[in-house]
Design an enzyme around this catalytic site. Structure first.
Site, mmCIF file in Angstrom:
data_model
loop_
_atom_site.group_PDB
_atom_site.id
_atom_site.type_symbol
_atom_site.label_atom_id
_atom_site.label_comp_id
_atom_site.label_asym_id
_atom_site.label_seq_id
_atom_site.Cartn_x
_atom_site.Cartn_y
_atom_site.Cartn_z
ATOM 1 N N ASN A 54 40.566 31.615 4.971
ATOM 2 C CA ASN A 54 40.985 32.585 3.950
ATOM 3 C C ASN A 54 39.804 33.449 3.525
ATOM 4 O O ASN A 54 38.638 33.039 3.626
ATOM 5 C CB ASN A 54 41.612 31.863 2.756
ATOM 6 C CG ASN A 54 40.659 30.908 2.121
ATOM 7 O OD1 ASN A 54 39.795 31.306 1.350
ATOM 8 N ND2 ASN A 54 40.755 29.629 2.476
ATOM 9 N N HIS A 59 48.351 20.129 16.946
ATOM 10 C CA HIS A 59 48.274 20.852 18.219
ATOM 11 C C HIS A 59 46.923 21.533 18.395
ATOM 12 O O HIS A 59 46.567 21.968 19.489
ATOM 13 C CB HIS A 59 49.403 21.895 18.325
ATOM 14 C CG HIS A 59 49.099 23.167 17.592
ATOM 15 N ND1 HIS A 59 49.024 24.388 18.200
ATOM 16 C CD2 HIS A 59 48.818 23.371 16.292
ATOM 17 C CE1 HIS A 59 48.728 25.310 17.308
ATOM 18 N NE2 HIS A 59 48.612 24.722 16.144
ATOM 19 N N ARG A 60 46.173 21.687 17.299
ATOM 20 C CA ARG A 60 44.881 22.355 17.430
ATOM 21 C C ARG A 60 43.752 21.639 16.696
ATOM 22 O O ARG A 60 42.582 21.849 17.004
ATOM 23 C CB ARG A 60 44.968 23.799 16.936
ATOM 24 C CG ARG A 60 45.169 23.954 15.433
ATOM 25 C CD ARG A 60 45.397 25.426 15.124
ATOM 26 N NE ARG A 60 45.343 25.739 13.703
ATOM 27 C CZ ARG A 60 46.301 25.459 12.824
ATOM 28 N NH1 ARG A 60 47.393 24.819 13.205
ATOM 29 N NH2 ARG A 60 46.169 25.813 11.565
ATOM 30 N N CYS A 68 23.360 46.703 0.268
ATOM 31 C CA CYS A 68 24.316 45.596 0.136
ATOM 32 C C CYS A 68 24.147 44.923 -1.230
ATOM 33 O O CYS A 68 23.025 44.663 -1.663
ATOM 34 C CB CYS A 68 24.101 44.585 1.260
ATOM 35 S SG CYS A 68 25.123 43.121 1.086
ATOM 36 N N ASP A 116 36.709 19.688 3.231
ATOM 37 C CA ASP A 116 38.107 20.134 3.295
ATOM 38 C C ASP A 116 38.876 19.498 2.134
ATOM 39 O O ASP A 116 38.704 18.322 1.846
ATOM 40 C CB ASP A 116 38.764 19.747 4.625
ATOM 41 C CG ASP A 116 39.901 20.695 4.981
ATOM 42 O OD1 ASP A 116 39.864 21.305 6.069
ATOM 43 O OD2 ASP A 116 40.839 20.832 4.158
ATOM 44 N N CYS A 144 65.115 33.242 4.325
ATOM 45 C CA CYS A 144 63.946 33.305 5.212
ATOM 46 C C CYS A 144 63.356 31.896 5.265
ATOM 47 O O CYS A 144 64.012 30.932 4.887
ATOM 48 C CB CYS A 144 62.932 34.330 4.722
ATOM 49 S SG CYS A 144 62.161 33.871 3.180
ATOM 50 N N CYS A 155 47.369 31.460 10.208
ATOM 51 C CA CYS A 155 47.992 30.771 11.359
ATOM 52 C C CYS A 155 49.389 30.296 11.020
ATOM 53 O O CYS A 155 50.278 30.260 11.868
ATOM 54 C CB CYS A 155 47.161 29.566 11.772
ATOM 55 S SG CYS A 155 45.579 30.039 12.419
ATOM 56 N N GLY A 171 41.455 23.928 12.662
ATOM 57 C CA GLY A 171 41.435 24.355 14.057
ATOM 58 C C GLY A 171 40.041 24.677 14.578
ATOM 59 O O GLY A 171 39.727 24.396 15.732
ATOM 60 N N SER A 199 51.914 19.377 11.743
ATOM 61 C CA SER A 199 51.784 20.713 12.349
ATOM 62 C C SER A 199 50.327 21.102 12.606
ATOM 63 O O SER A 199 50.061 22.163 13.157
ATOM 64 C CB SER A 199 52.435 21.769 11.454
ATOM 65 O OG SER A 199 51.750 21.822 10.222
#
Ligand SMILES: Nc1ncnc2c1ncn2[C@@H]1O[C@H](COP(=O)(O)OP(=O)(O)OP(=O)(O)O)[C@@H](O)[C@H]1O
Ligand SMILES: [Zn+2]
Length: 460
Positions: free
Chosen positions: A188, A129-130, A303, A119, A415, A245, A98, A126
């Site tokens: 993530n 859409h984005r 840090c 990736d 579920c 998402c 996305g 699915s």
């Protein structure tokens, strides 16, 4: 032609189409990976001195921008300083989803020199859409290749390097050190920490974005002496508090906006300009239509990775550190013993035999509207499982089904994927009368139902 024959021909056609897609995928991957063996170092990008006439024409509307022309810091060649610096820089986008799709398309269109796209996943319906670089024809194709191919058809002058792999501690430094700027378009927490540490160790700016539901965020880490991700979040959040998402939902245009802003920051940095978001966080609320920019705390001398005495000098195991996987693939919880669960086949047999039972669906009411099993469904969302009034409603539903029967009532919990239902079974056993009901989980939930019992049942 008989209907049997027609259906056989259709099956054959579909099979051939799948094979064509697979072969195309292989060819594209091979084509795009030429000279980009992931183990081999990339050739340095050439430092260009002037633009070709075609480039002047292609980039004309951004070339005439006086702001960039005047303030560009690195390259001063005629009035093309911005474009030449952009085309001599490389950006690595981690995640072709996305956020990665809109950022890749604008960086490609603007003429970035080299675009690496990482990736490990393949395009799914699915996603479309984005994840707007992918198309229906690319479902099943590796995302890095699909995104690179789409960008190439927009601007073939850019060099594309698709990496079909999961970025992890074993490969991150090697890949990231080849690029000037890194864009976090992942989804993530483990990958966020990995990218942060790898960017600090290789001294690369990290442009980080996130989007969920109607909201998005953007910031730039490790740039211009600003903080890194660990300066702000030394410890990862508990895994159960993180929503993605796939579970929380997202309106496609939200990552579209944040991904575009990530590309804008990358172009500013590539052109030698300041970033607007080093040490600053942009919070976008799409529902309210508001953008807020807040100041973050600065770099922390203590840090563990970018501080004055860092203890992290090589990459660690980020999945272990975060207690969560570096992907959002379906996680299968297994907290019940086998006798506390039934398969979807067993449930189908119960339905066919019209056996008395109660089916409790623990998804949200919005999900119930998408699809549900038509059989005596009682809705008790998992988020309400501890609420007394909701448990009382369930007790009433149980009572109405049991009536005067002395037998225990089987209560089955379902579920989406069979994880929340297991948690619900455990909880319900503590508050329902074990003498009257027997609560069991339907293994694999509605996904398993759609896969094994009813091919026409929708999945989401
Ligand atoms: N460590 C990693 N290495 C490579 N790719 C990663 C890594 N972590 C995440 N990604 C990729 O980042 C992308 C993030 O995209 P996005 O947030 O839109 O989610 P998605 O996984 O495609 O969608 P959904 O959650 O709806 O299934 C995904 O394509 C995912 O495969
Ligand atoms: Zn830090």
């Amino acid at each position: 032609m008989s209907s049997d024959e027609l259906s056989r021909l259709n099956d054959e056609l579909r099979e051939k189409e799948r094979e064509i897609k697979r072969l195309k995928n292989l060819l594209e991957q091979n084509h795009l990976s030429q000279n980009t063996n992931q183990a081999d170092p990339l050739n340095p990008l050439s430092q260009r001195k002037r633009l070709t006439n075609e480039e002047i024409s292609r980039y004309s509307r951004q070339l005439i921008l006086p702001e960039i022309g005047v303030q560009g810091k690195e390259f001063i060649y005629n009035n093309h300083i911005c474009q030449l610096s952009i085309s001599s820089k490389s950006v690595l986008i981690v995640g072709a989803g996305g956020l990665g799709c809109p950022s890749a398309v604008y960086l490609a269109a603007a003429g970035i020199g080299r675009l690496g796209i990482v990736d490990y996943d393949e395009v799914e319906l699915s996603n479309l859409h984005r994840q707007v670089l992918h198309s229906e024809a690319k479902v099943g194709v590796t995302k890095s290749v699909s995104a690179a191919e789409a960008c190439r058809s927009l601007n073939s002058k850019v060099e594309y390097v698709p990496y079909h792999l999961q970025l992890d501690s074993s490969n991150a430094i090697q890949i990231i050190q080849e690029y000037d700027i890194v864009l976090d378009a992942s989804d993530n927490v483990a990958t966020r920490y990995l990218l942060n540490d790898a960017c600090v160790l290789t001294k690369k700016p990290l442009i980080s974005g996130s989007a969920l539901r109607f909201e998005g965020q953007l910031t730039v880490y490790n740039y211009a002496n600003g903080p890194c991700y660990r300066c702000l979040f030394p410890k990862p959040p508990p895994p159960e508090t993180v929503t993605n998402c796939s579970d929380g939902g997202v309106l496609g245009v939200i990552p579209g906006i944040i991904g575009s802003l990530q590309a804008l920051e990358a172009l500013k940095i590539a052109a030698g300009q300041e970033s607007s978001f080093s040490g600053k966080l942009l919070m976008f609320d799409g529902m309210e239509g508001t953008f807020h920019k807040i100041k973050l705390r600065g770099r922390q001398p203590m840090c563990v990775v970018c501080g004055d005495n860092p203890s992290i000098t090589t990459l660690i195991d980020y999945q272990q550190f975060c207690g969560a996987r570096a992907d959002d693939k379906e996680k299968s919880l297994n907290v019940l013993s086998p006798e506390d669960r039934i398969s979807v086949q067993e449930y189908r047999d119960i339905l066919n035999a019209k056996k008395r039972h109660l089916l409790v669906d623990v998804r949200t009411s919005v999900e119930m509207e998408i699809c549900k099993l038509p059989t005596s469904v009682h809705n008790l969302p998992i988020a309400d499982i501890n609420k007394t009034d909701k448990i009382n409603e369930l007790k009433e539903a149980i009572h109405s089904v049991t009536s005067d029967s002395m037998d225990k009532l089987p209560v089955f919990v379902v579920c989406r994927r069979g994880n929340d239902s297991q948690t619900a079974v455990k909880q319900l056993r503590t508050c329902l009368d074990g003498g009257r009901v027997e609560v069991k989980d339907i293994r694999g939930g509605l996904h398993a139902w759609a896969k094994s019992i009813d091919k026409d049942f929708p999945t989401y």
